[in-house]
Scaffold this active site. Structure first.
Site, short mmCIF file in Angstrom:
data_model
loop_
_atom_site.label_atom_id
_atom_site.label_comp_id
_atom_site.label_asym_id
_atom_site.label_seq_id
_atom_site.Cartn_x
_atom_site.Cartn_y
_atom_site.Cartn_z
N GLU A 104 6.12 17.86 0.73
CA GLU A 104 6.31 17.68 -0.71
C GLU A 104 7.33 16.58 -0.89
OE1 GLU A 104 8.72 20.75 0.93
OE2 GLU A 104 6.77 21.31 0.16
N TYR A 116 3.61 7.54 2.67
CA TYR A 116 2.79 8.65 3.13
C TYR A 116 1.31 8.35 2.96
CZ TYR A 116 7.23 11.19 3.00
OH TYR A 116 8.53 11.60 3.20
#
Length: 150
Positions: A104, A116
């Protein structure tokens, strides 16, 4: 030249400096120590000339992993260090049989989300008001091994 290697207990002093400069709710040194001595975790550091530039970690359960933290010294951000750390974490966890990684990230942390996504993570949810100081939503992301060589 930046080397990515497994984090050692001796690295904690420098790791804590990075942790404290980057997070409003940083982990404690005891918290890191507790994770470093576990068998189900992997923590990596990026090092150059004996200076720790960044680190990342994952907790693994069977074939899944939860990335706990990725952080780079403020004065070395935007130099590809986070990307190197994430890529090596993916490679090493795949070798260990991990097929899915989860994380997260603060909704406002667009740079990290971009890193990411370039590493193959996809957004798969939102956790409302997850973070404190300031309160903010967490973007949930997942990386799934394709079984192909990279």
């Amino acid at each position: 030249m930046t080397e990515i290697r497994e984090m050692q207990l001796d690295d904690l002093e420098q790791v804590m400096e990075i942790e404290n400069e980057n997070f409003s709710r940083p982990w404690t040194e005891t918290g890191f120590f507790t994770f470093l001595i576990r068998q189900d975790t992997l923590f990596l550091v990026a090092e150059e000339d004996e200076e720790i530039l960044g680190y990342c970690g994952v907790v693994m359960v069977q074939d899944e992993g939860d990335i706990t933290n990725v952080s780079v010294k403020k004065d070395r951000q935007n130099h590809g260090i986070g990307k190197l750390l994430v890529q090596e974490l993916i490679r090493k966890t795949e070798e260990m049989g991990v097929s899915r990684l989860f994380l997260e990230v603060r909704e406002s942390n667009e740079r990290a989300i971009h890193v990411y996504e370039k590493a193959g993570f996809v957004k798969n949810g939102l956790r409302k008001n997850y973070y404190e100081d300031p309160v903010e939503h967490a973007v949930l992301m997942m990386h799934e091994t394709t079984g192909k060589e990279r």
